[in-house]
Design a protein around this motif. Structure first.
Motif, PDB file in Angstrom:
ATOM      1  N   MET A 278       6.503  -5.141   1.566  1.00 10.02           N
ATOM      2  CA  MET A 278       5.667  -5.880   2.509  1.00 10.02           C
ATOM      3  C   MET A 278       6.493  -6.880   3.313  1.00 10.02           C
ATOM      4  SD  MET A 278       2.210  -6.402   0.225  1.00 10.02           S
ATOM      5  CE  MET A 278       1.193  -7.072   1.547  1.00 10.02           C
ATOM      6  N   ARG A 279       7.809  -6.836   3.103  1.00  6.08           N
ATOM      7  CA  ARG A 279       8.686  -7.720   3.870  1.00  6.08           C
ATOM      8  C   ARG A 279      10.054  -7.078   4.020  1.00  6.08           C
ATOM      9  NH1 ARG A 279      11.464 -13.431   1.957  1.00  6.08           N
ATOM     10  NH2 ARG A 279      12.350 -13.973   3.986  1.00  6.08           N
ATOM     11  N   LYS A 280      10.618  -7.221   5.196  1.00  4.87           N
ATOM     12  CA  LYS A 280      12.006  -6.847   5.426  1.00  4.87           C
ATOM     13  C   LYS A 280      12.639  -7.964   6.252  1.00  4.87           C
ATOM     14  CE  LYS A 280      14.993  -2.981   6.665  1.00  4.87           C
ATOM     15  NZ  LYS A 280      15.038  -1.577   7.139  1.00  4.87           N
ATOM     16  N   GLN A 281      13.428  -8.775   5.578  1.00  3.67           N
ATOM     17  CA  GLN A 281      14.070  -9.940   6.189  1.00  3.67           C
ATOM     18  C   GLN A 281      13.035 -10.887   6.799  1.00  3.67           C
ATOM     19  OE1 GLN A 281      16.998  -6.833   7.897  1.00  3.67           O
ATOM     20  NE2 GLN A 281      18.024  -8.786   8.228  1.00  3.67           N
ATOM     21  N   ARG A 282      12.951 -10.945   8.121  1.00  4.78           N
ATOM     22  CA  ARG A 282      12.044 -11.892   8.776  1.00  4.78           C
ATOM     23  C   ARG A 282      10.755 -11.229   9.277  1.00  4.78           C
ATOM     24  NH1 ARG A 282      13.862 -16.895  10.330  1.00  4.78           N
ATOM     25  NH2 ARG A 282      15.899 -17.430   9.440  1.00  4.78           N
ATOM     26  N   VAL A 283      10.511 -10.020   8.829  1.00  3.96           N
ATOM     27  CA  VAL A 283       9.310  -9.294   9.258  1.00  3.96           C
ATOM     28  C   VAL A 283       8.424  -9.024   8.046  1.00  3.96           C
ATOM     29  CG1 VAL A 283       8.415  -7.216  10.364  1.00  3.96           C
ATOM     30  CG2 VAL A 283      10.557  -8.237  11.169  1.00  3.96           C
ATOM     31  N   PHE A 284       7.139  -9.360   8.176  1.00  5.12           N
ATOM     32  CA  PHE A 284       6.166  -9.169   7.103  1.00  5.12           C
ATOM     33  C   PHE A 284       5.102  -8.157   7.549  1.00  5.12           C
ATOM     34  CE2 PHE A 284       7.922 -13.388   6.795  1.00  5.12           C
ATOM     35  CZ  PHE A 284       8.124 -13.585   5.428  1.00  5.12           C
ATOM     36  N   LEU A 285       4.506  -7.486   6.579  1.00  5.12           N
ATOM     37  CA  LEU A 285       3.383  -6.585   6.829  1.00  5.12           C
ATOM     38  C   LEU A 285       2.170  -7.098   6.061  1.00  5.12           C
ATOM     39  CD1 LEU A 285       5.102  -3.095   6.396  1.00  5.12           C
ATOM     40  CD2 LEU A 285       4.674  -4.331   8.542  1.00  5.12           C
ATOM     41  N   ALA A 286       0.983  -6.907   6.642  1.00  6.02           N
ATOM     42  CA  ALA A 286      -0.250  -7.335   5.982  1.00  6.02           C
ATOM     43  C   ALA A 286      -1.380  -6.369   6.336  1.00  6.02           C
ATOM     44  CB  ALA A 286      -0.617  -8.758   6.405  1.00  6.02           C
ATOM     45  N   GLY A 287      -2.363  -6.294   5.461  1.00  2.00           N
ATOM     46  CA  GLY A 287      -3.526  -5.452   5.721  1.00  2.00           C
ATOM     47  C   GLY A 287      -3.177  -3.979   5.767  1.00  2.00           C
ATOM     48  N   ASP A 288      -3.861  -3.242   6.638  1.00  2.00           N
ATOM     49  CA  ASP A 288      -3.666  -1.791   6.719  1.00  2.00           C
ATOM     50  C   ASP A 288      -2.254  -1.400   7.136  1.00  2.00           C
ATOM     51  OD1 ASP A 288      -6.260  -1.488   5.973  1.00  2.00           O
ATOM     52  OD2 ASP A 288      -6.991  -0.683   7.870  1.00  2.00           O
ATOM     53  N   ALA A 289      -1.522  -2.298   7.729  1.00  2.00           N
ATOM     54  CA  ALA A 289      -0.115  -2.004   8.045  1.00  2.00           C
ATOM     55  C   ALA A 289       0.705  -1.844   6.776  1.00  2.00           C
ATOM     56  CB  ALA A 289       0.474  -3.119   8.908  1.00  2.00           C
ATOM     57  N   ALA A 290       0.215  -2.431   5.661  1.00  2.00           N
ATOM     58  CA  ALA A 290       0.948  -2.401   4.393  1.00  2.00           C
ATOM     59  C   ALA A 290       0.312  -1.494   3.359  1.00  2.00           C
ATOM     60  CB  ALA A 290       1.060  -3.813   3.824  1.00  2.00           C
ATOM     61  N   HIS A 291      -1.027  -1.290   3.455  1.00  2.00           N
ATOM     62  CA  HIS A 291      -1.718  -0.514   2.423  1.00  2.00           C
ATOM     63  C   HIS A 291      -3.063  -0.016   2.953  1.00  2.00           C
ATOM     64  CE1 HIS A 291      -3.827  -4.362   2.004  1.00  2.00           C
ATOM     65  NE2 HIS A 291      -2.635  -4.933   1.805  1.00  2.00           N
ATOM     66  N   ILE A 292      -3.390   1.244   2.654  1.00  2.00           N
ATOM     67  CA  ILE A 292      -4.700   1.801   2.981  1.00  2.00           C
ATOM     68  C   ILE A 292      -5.219   2.573   1.783  1.00  2.00           C
ATOM     69  CG2 ILE A 292      -4.358   1.911   5.484  1.00  2.00           C
ATOM     70  CD1 ILE A 292      -3.729   4.882   5.173  1.00  2.00           C
ATOM     71  N   HIS A 293      -6.538   2.686   1.704  1.00  2.00           N
ATOM     72  CA  HIS A 293      -7.144   3.327   0.534  1.00  2.00           C
ATOM     73  C   HIS A 293      -8.586   3.689   0.857  1.00  2.00           C
ATOM     74  CE1 HIS A 293      -8.790  -0.706   0.078  1.00  2.00           C
ATOM     75  NE2 HIS A 293      -7.542  -1.159   0.158  1.00  2.00           N
ATOM     76  N   SER A 294      -9.293   4.179  -0.141  1.00  2.00           N
ATOM     77  CA  SER A 294     -10.686   4.581   0.016  1.00  2.00           C
ATOM     78  C   SER A 294     -11.561   3.385   0.367  1.00  2.00           C
ATOM     79  CB  SER A 294     -11.185   5.214  -1.287  1.00  2.00           C
ATOM     80  OG  SER A 294     -12.584   5.382  -1.267  1.00  2.00           O
ATOM     81  N   PRO A 295     -12.602   3.596   1.184  1.00  2.00           N
ATOM     82  CA  PRO A 295     -13.525   2.494   1.475  1.00  2.00           C
ATOM     83  C   PRO A 295     -14.479   2.193   0.328  1.00  2.00           C
ATOM     84  CG  PRO A 295     -14.256   4.498   2.591  1.00  2.00           C
ATOM     85  CD  PRO A 295     -12.915   4.807   1.976  1.00  2.00           C
ATOM     86  N   VAL A 296     -14.451   2.986  -0.737  1.00  2.00           N
ATOM     87  CA  VAL A 296     -15.328   2.760  -1.883  1.00  2.00           C
ATOM     88  C   VAL A 296     -15.086   1.362  -2.443  1.00  2.00           C
ATOM     89  CG1 VAL A 296     -15.860   3.464  -4.247  1.00  2.00           C
ATOM     90  CG2 VAL A 296     -15.502   5.189  -2.487  1.00  2.00           C
TER      91      VAL A 296
END
Length: 550
Positions: A278-296
Motif C-alpha cells: 500500500m506504499r512505495k516510497q512517497r506514494v500511498f494507495l487507499a481504498g479500491d486502488a489497494a484492495h477490492i472484494h465482494s460487496p457482501v
C-alpha cells in the motif's frame, strides 16, 4: 516546464479521496485533490455506511448531515424457499450508531464535497494523472487538463483512484487476485413496498439468491445471481426493471412490491484483489486502488475511508516536523492486514450464500439459525460487519504497561491497539452530558486519566505532574481528560474534568485502579498503563514520534 510544489497530491475524488482531503484540511496539511471526472458520481454504488465509519464521521463533525440524508437499517431477515431462516439485529452493535446507514454513494460524495467547501477547499475536476516519477525528497508529477498539462513536485501522493488506479500502475504494483465465477444483476429502483423498510431481506431460492436493500422508504437496491443459474432464459446485458419485477415475484410469491423507475441498472462481476503493497516510497494507495472484494457485507467503501483516516494524522505529524518519516511505515503495516482480512471474510461469505450443492445448502440452512440464536456469536458477527473489531494490536506503534498484581501482564481486556469504546460521562463544572467519544473528538491525541477506586487524594499529585510533563513534551498535539468519581478544582488547570457517575467508563476501560490511556487521533488505543508511570509514558511518546515503539 516550471514545476509547482505541493505537500500532498490526492488522485481520485470518490468517498476515499474526499475523506482524506477533509482530514488533511482538519490537520492543516496543504494538499490538492484532482479527479478525471467532471462531476461527482451520479450512481448509487456503495450504499451502506457501517458503525465504525459513522463514528469516524462524528469525529469529523458531519454525522448529522449523513443521518439527515440517510436511511437507518436495523438488521437483516433471511428466507429460504419462502420460509424464515434467521434475523440479524444491529442492536448488538457496540456503538452509539448501532445500525447500518443506507445512503447512495452519490449522496456520500455530495456531503463530503460540501464539507470541503466549508473548509474552503475544492476538487480540481477534469484533471488526470499522466505520469509520476519518484525521487528521494519528492515525486515529479504531470497532470493533464483538457487543453494543457501541468508539472508538479509533490512530497507525497495518495492514490484513491479506484480499482483501475493509474497511480498504482505508475508505481508498478501488481493487483493480484481472482474473479468469482458468477455474474450479478444490480438495480437501484423506486418502488412501492409494504415490507419493513428498515431491514435488508435476503431470499434463497434453490441455488440462487435475491437481496433487497431499502435505500429509503421509496427506493430499493436489488441484487441477484439468478441469471447465472438459469442460462436457459438467455438473459444478457443490462437488466431491466421488468426483469427485476419478475425475479421478485418468483422469489416472493406473495410480494406486494411494485417497482417503478430505475435510478441505476447494471450487471457486475466480483473480484478479490489487493496490491502487494500500500506504499512505495512517497506514494500511498487507499481504498479500491489497494484492495477490492465482494460487496457482501458492505465493507468496501468503509474500509477505504478508514484507510485514509489512519493515514491522515500520520502525514500531519510528519509534515509538521513532530514525527519522523518512519511513522508512515505503520500505514501499510496496520492497514494491509485489515484489507487482506476483509477480502478473506467477504470471499467466505460470498461462497456461503452461493452454495450450489444441495447437501451443503441444507447444512447451511440448519446451522445459521442456531448460530444467530447464540447472543455471543450474534454480537460478534454484527460487530465484525460493523468494522468495530478491527484492531492494531500487532502494530509497531502500540505498547502497554498493564499489570495485574505484580508481574502478570494482561492483554485480554481492551489491549493497546483496540478501538477506544464509548461510555457516558458528565462534563464539569457545567454538568453537561458527554461521553468518551465526544471527549476524543478532534485531530489531537487524547490522554485519559482514570481515578480508579482509590481516593483522588492518593493520585492527584501524580495526575498533575503527568499532565504537566506530557503537555511540555507533546504540546498542542495532545488533550488531557480526567475521568473521576468526584470533582476537582485543582485538576481543572491541567485538563477537562469528567465525572463517571455510573462507573460505566471505568468498567469499559477495566480501570479498577488508577490508569492511563493514550488515544490516537483515529480513535485507537496507542498506549495504556496500570499502575501509572510518568517516565514510561514520556518514553513511549518519544518512541512514537520516531515511528516505532518496538
Amino acid at each position: 516546464m516550471l514545476k509547482n510544489t505541493i505537500d500532498v497530491l490526492i488522485v481520485g475524488a470518490g468517498p476515499v479521496g474526499l475523506t482524506l482531503a477533509a482530514e488533511l484540511a482538519r490537520h492543516d496539511v496543504p494538499f490538492r485533490i484532482i479527479d478525471k471526472n467532471n462531476s461527482i458520481s451520479q450512481e448509487s454504488r456503495a450504499v451502506g455506511v457501517q458503525a465504525r465509519t459513522l463514528e469516524m464521521l462524528a469525529d469529523m463533525g458531519i454525522i448529522s448531515e449523513f443521518f439527515s440524508r440517510g436511511h437507518r437499517l436495523n438488521g437483516m431477515r433471511m428466507f429460504s424457499d419462502g420460509k424464515p431462516l434467521l434475523s440479524m439485529n444491529t442492536n448488538y452493535i457496540d456503538s452509539p450508531y448501532n445500525c447500518v446507514l443506507a445512503l447512495p454513494q452519490s449522496e456520500t460524495e455530495s456531503i463530503l464535497v460540501g464539507h470541503l467547501a466549508n473548509l474552503e477547499k475544492e476538487v480540481e475536476r477534469g484533471v488526470e494523472l499522466v505520469s509520476l516519477e519518484q525521487e528521494t525528497e519528492h515525486v515529479n508529477v504531470v497532470i493533464a487538463y483538457d487543453d494543457h498539462q501541468e508539472a508538479l513536485q509533490a512530497k507525497y501522493i495518495v492514490g484513491c483512484d479506484g480499482a483501475h488506479s493509474q497511480v498504482r500502475k505508475s508505481i508498478g504494483l501488481e493487483f493480484a487476485g481472482t474473479q468469482f465465477p458468477e455474474q450479478w444483476l444490480n438495480g437501484d429502483v423506486y418502488a412501492d413496498f409494504s415490507s419493513d423498510p428498515n431491514y435488508v431481506h435476503v431470499y434463497y431460492h434453490g441455488n440462487s439468491v435475491l437481496a433487497i436493500i431499502p435505500i429509503n422508504a421509496k427506493r430499493l437496491r436489488i441484487i441477484s445471481n439468478y441469471r447465472q443459474h438459469h442460462p436457459e432464459e438467455n438473459q444478457q446485458g443490462q437488466p431491466t426493471v421488468a426483469e427485476l419485477q419478475t425475479l421478485i415475484e418468483r422469489y416472493i410469491p406473495d410480494s406486494t412490491i411494485q417497482l417503478g423507475d430505475a435510478v441505476w441498472l447494471n450487471e457486475f462481476g466480483i473480484h478479490f484483489r489487493n496490491a502487494q503493497s500500500m506504499r512505495k516510497q512517497r506514494v500511498f494507495l487507499a481504498g479500491d486502488a489497494a484492495h477490492i472484494h465482494s460487496p457482501v457485507g458492505g465493507q468496501g467503501m468503509n474500509t477505504g475511508m478508514q484507510d485514509v483516516y489512519n493515514l491522515a494524522w500520520k502525514l500531519s505529524l510528519v509534515f509538521k516536523g513532530k514525527a519522523k518519516q518512519a511513522l508512515l511505515d505503520s500505514y501499510e503495516a496496520e492497514r494491509l492486514p485489515v484489507a487482506k482480512e476483509v477480502i478473506s471474510n467477504t470471499n467466505r461469505f460470498t461462497k456461503l450464500i452461493t452454495l450450489t450443492n444441495p447437501v451443503l445448502r441444507y447444512l447451511r440452512n440448519c446451522l445459521l439459525p442456531l448460530l444467530f440464536r447464540n447472543k455471543k456469536i450474534h454480537h460478534a458477527i454484527v460487530n465484525n460487519l460493523a468494522e468495530l473489531n478491527i484492531n492494531y494490536r500487532k502494530s509497531i506503534l502500540v505498547d502497554e504497561d498493564w499489570l495485574i498484581g505484580k508481574k502478570h501482564p494482561s492483554t485480554l481486556r481492551l489491549p493497546a491497539g483496540d478501538r477506544a469504546p464509548d461510555a457516558p460521562l458528565t462534563l464539569m463544572p457545567s454538568q453537561q452530558a458527554s461521553s468518551i467519544h465526544r471527549a476524543l473528538q478532534g485531530p489531537q491525541f487524547n490522554l485519559l486519566l482514570f481515578q480508579g477506586k482509590q481516593d483522588l487524594s492518593e493520585n492527584i499529585e501524580k495526575f498533575m505532574a503527568l499532565a504537566e510533563q506530557i503537555k511540555q513534551q507533546a504540546g498542542e498535539f495532545i488533550n488531557i481528560h480526567f475521568i473521576l468519581h468526584q470533582d476537582s478544582q485543582q485538576l481543572q488547570a491541567y485538563g477537562k474534568i469528567y465525572l463517571d457517575k455510573n462507573n460505566q467508563a471505568h468498567k469499559r476501560y477495566f480501570s479498577k485502579k488508577s490508569s492511563v490511556y493514550l488515544i490516537r487521533p483515529d480513535g485507537y488505543i496507542s498506549y495504556r498503563a496500570c499502575p501509572i508511570s510518568i517516565d514510561s509514558l514520556l518514553i513511549y511518546w518519544d518512541k512514537l514520534m520516531l515511528g516505532t515503539v518496538v
